[in-house]
Motif scaffolding. Structure first.
Motif, mmCIF file in Angstrom:
data_model
loop_
_atom_site.group_PDB
_atom_site.id
_atom_site.type_symbol
_atom_site.label_atom_id
_atom_site.label_comp_id
_atom_site.label_asym_id
_atom_site.label_seq_id
_atom_site.Cartn_x
_atom_site.Cartn_y
_atom_site.Cartn_z
ATOM 1 N N PRO A 1 0.767 -1.189 -0.042
ATOM 2 C CA PRO A 1 -0.071 -0.017 -0.056
ATOM 3 C C PRO A 1 0.891 1.267 0.003
ATOM 4 C CG PRO A 1 -0.831 -1.484 1.667
ATOM 5 C CD PRO A 1 0.237 -2.130 1.065
ATOM 6 N N ARG A 2 1.885 1.197 0.770
ATOM 7 C CA ARG A 2 2.875 2.384 0.864
ATOM 8 C C ARG A 2 3.350 2.811 -0.692
ATOM 9 N NH1 ARG A 2 7.735 3.127 5.148
ATOM 10 N NH2 ARG A 2 8.405 5.260 4.573
ATOM 11 N N LEU A 3 3.956 1.958 -1.213
ATOM 12 C CA LEU A 3 4.371 1.908 -2.634
ATOM 13 C C LEU A 3 3.163 2.376 -3.679
ATOM 14 C CD1 LEU A 3 7.004 1.954 -4.599
ATOM 15 C CD2 LEU A 3 6.479 -0.523 -4.763
ATOM 16 N N ARG A 4 2.168 1.772 -3.681
ATOM 17 C CA ARG A 4 0.997 1.908 -4.308
ATOM 18 C C ARG A 4 0.745 3.421 -4.131
ATOM 19 N NH1 ARG A 4 -1.848 -2.377 -4.112
ATOM 20 N NH2 ARG A 4 -2.605 -1.986 -2.120
ATOM 21 N N LYS A 5 0.666 3.936 -2.960
ATOM 22 C CA LYS A 5 0.242 5.641 -2.787
ATOM 23 C C LYS A 5 1.361 6.245 -3.253
ATOM 24 C CE LYS A 5 -2.841 4.311 0.950
ATOM 25 N NZ LYS A 5 -3.489 4.212 2.450
ATOM 26 N N PHE A 6 2.660 6.023 -3.173
ATOM 27 C CA PHE A 6 3.793 6.870 -3.514
ATOM 28 C C PHE A 6 3.727 7.078 -5.061
ATOM 29 C CE2 PHE A 6 7.946 7.187 -5.167
ATOM 30 C CZ PHE A 6 8.138 8.440 -4.862
ATOM 31 N N ILE A 7 3.554 5.824 -5.635
ATOM 32 C CA ILE A 7 3.386 5.920 -7.181
ATOM 33 C C ILE A 7 2.356 6.603 -7.683
ATOM 34 C CG2 ILE A 7 3.149 4.500 -9.274
ATOM 35 C CD1 ILE A 7 4.576 2.282 -7.946
ATOM 36 N N GLY A 8 1.075 6.409 -7.050
ATOM 37 C CA GLY A 8 0.038 7.179 -7.272
ATOM 38 C C GLY A 8 -0.050 8.761 -7.076
ATOM 39 N N THR A 9 0.632 8.939 -6.045
ATOM 40 C CA THR A 9 0.840 10.583 -5.646
ATOM 41 C C THR A 9 1.678 11.094 -6.928
ATOM 42 O OG1 THR A 9 0.783 10.220 -3.269
ATOM 43 C CG2 THR A 9 1.764 12.377 -4.025
ATOM 44 N N VAL A 10 2.826 10.482 -7.323
ATOM 45 C CA VAL A 10 3.531 10.907 -8.200
ATOM 46 C C VAL A 10 2.990 11.103 -9.675
ATOM 47 C CG1 VAL A 10 5.728 10.658 -9.860
ATOM 48 C CG2 VAL A 10 5.675 10.203 -7.402
ATOM 49 N N LEU A 11 1.974 10.296 -10.051
ATOM 50 C CA LEU A 11 1.162 10.046 -11.091
ATOM 51 C C LEU A 11 0.058 11.136 -11.127
ATOM 52 C CD1 LEU A 11 0.741 6.299 -11.695
ATOM 53 C CD2 LEU A 11 2.209 7.920 -13.058
ATOM 54 N N MET A 12 -0.494 11.475 -10.006
ATOM 55 C CA MET A 12 -1.406 12.488 -9.929
ATOM 56 C C MET A 12 -0.843 13.790 -10.136
ATOM 57 S SD MET A 12 -4.525 12.822 -8.951
ATOM 58 C CE MET A 12 -5.134 11.652 -7.751
ATOM 59 N N VAL A 13 0.350 14.143 -9.532
ATOM 60 C CA VAL A 13 1.064 15.502 -9.813
ATOM 61 C C VAL A 13 1.498 15.576 -11.455
ATOM 62 C CG1 VAL A 13 3.207 16.641 -9.394
ATOM 63 C CG2 VAL A 13 2.027 15.617 -7.509
ATOM 64 N N LEU A 14 1.743 14.467 -11.874
ATOM 65 C CA LEU A 14 2.110 14.298 -13.353
ATOM 66 C C LEU A 14 0.800 14.780 -14.294
ATOM 67 C CD1 LEU A 14 4.675 11.688 -13.913
ATOM 68 C CD2 LEU A 14 4.995 14.200 -14.056
ATOM 69 N N LEU A 15 -0.299 14.115 -13.677
ATOM 70 C CA LEU A 15 -1.710 14.137 -14.209
ATOM 71 C C LEU A 15 -2.177 15.709 -14.376
ATOM 72 C CD1 LEU A 15 -4.465 13.000 -15.588
ATOM 73 C CD2 LEU A 15 -5.180 12.698 -13.332
ATOM 74 N N VAL A 16 -2.062 16.199 -13.136
ATOM 75 C CA VAL A 16 -2.445 17.650 -12.833
ATOM 76 C C VAL A 16 -1.513 18.596 -13.734
ATOM 77 C CG1 VAL A 16 -2.812 19.570 -11.309
ATOM 78 C CG2 VAL A 16 -3.625 17.315 -10.791
ATOM 79 N N LEU A 17 -0.378 18.397 -13.842
ATOM 80 C CA LEU A 17 0.616 19.300 -14.510
ATOM 81 C C LEU A 17 0.162 19.227 -16.277
ATOM 82 C CD1 LEU A 17 4.011 19.078 -12.768
ATOM 83 C CD2 LEU A 17 2.322 20.697 -12.831
ATOM 84 N N VAL A 18 0.230 17.816 -16.571
ATOM 85 C CA VAL A 18 -0.117 17.690 -18.086
ATOM 86 C C VAL A 18 -1.364 18.116 -18.316
ATOM 87 C CG1 VAL A 18 -0.399 15.961 -19.879
ATOM 88 C CG2 VAL A 18 1.712 15.830 -18.184
ATOM 89 N N TRP A 19 -2.471 17.975 -17.451
ATOM 90 C CA TRP A 19 -3.845 18.481 -17.842
ATOM 91 C C TRP A 19 -3.830 20.004 -18.057
ATOM 92 C CZ3 TRP A 19 -7.914 15.362 -19.209
ATOM 93 C CH2 TRP A 19 -9.304 16.135 -19.492
ATOM 94 N N ALA A 20 -3.366 20.492 -16.979
ATOM 95 C CA ALA A 20 -3.283 21.910 -16.839
ATOM 96 C C ALA A 20 -2.701 22.738 -18.182
ATOM 97 C CB ALA A 20 -2.684 22.536 -15.485
ATOM 98 N N LEU A 21 -1.536 22.000 -18.627
ATOM 99 C CA LEU A 21 -0.763 22.445 -19.686
ATOM 100 C C LEU A 21 -1.572 22.339 -20.812
ATOM 101 C CD1 LEU A 21 2.960 21.698 -18.708
ATOM 102 C CD2 LEU A 21 1.611 23.817 -18.701
ATOM 103 N N GLY A 22 -2.134 21.225 -21.042
ATOM 104 C CA GLY A 22 -2.949 20.893 -22.290
ATOM 105 C C GLY A 22 -4.093 21.717 -22.225
ATOM 106 N N ALA A 23 -4.993 21.924 -21.060
ATOM 107 C CA ALA A 23 -6.110 22.851 -20.943
ATOM 108 C C ALA A 23 -5.632 24.188 -21.418
ATOM 109 C CB ALA A 23 -6.850 22.463 -19.762
#
Length: 80
Positions: free
Chosen positions: A10-32
């Motif tokens: 669970p700890r690794l899954r949450k870390f990976i998810g957090t990194v992916l969430m930050v990337l998602l928000v950055l990419v989405w914001a720039l694309g938008a």
């Protein structure tokens, strides 16, 4: 079946998810921003409204899937 082969901790899954969430928000914001400055400005007003709503809250669906994956129960046997 060993604990290592049952999936991510669970700890690794949450870390990976957090990194992916930050990337998602950055990419989405720039694309938008790129779409909003280019293609959306030439649309009629009512379509601009719809486009801005989709661009503004459209990231919620992929983020929800990511959060659900992050919160998935650990498949390992719990010890008491």
């Amino acid at each position: 079946m060993s604990a290592a082969s049952s999936g991510l901790s669970p700890r690794l899954r949450k870390f990976i998810g957090t990194v992916l969430m930050v990337l998602l928000v950055l990419v989405w914001a720039l694309g938008a921003m790129a779409l909003a400055q280019g293609r959306v400005t030439v649309l009629p007003g009512y379509l601009q409204f719809v486009a801005y709503v989709i661009l503004g809250i459209g990231w919620i669906l992929p983020a929800g899937v990511l959060v659900r994956w992050m919160q998935k129960h650990d498949r390992r046997q719990e010890t008491l």
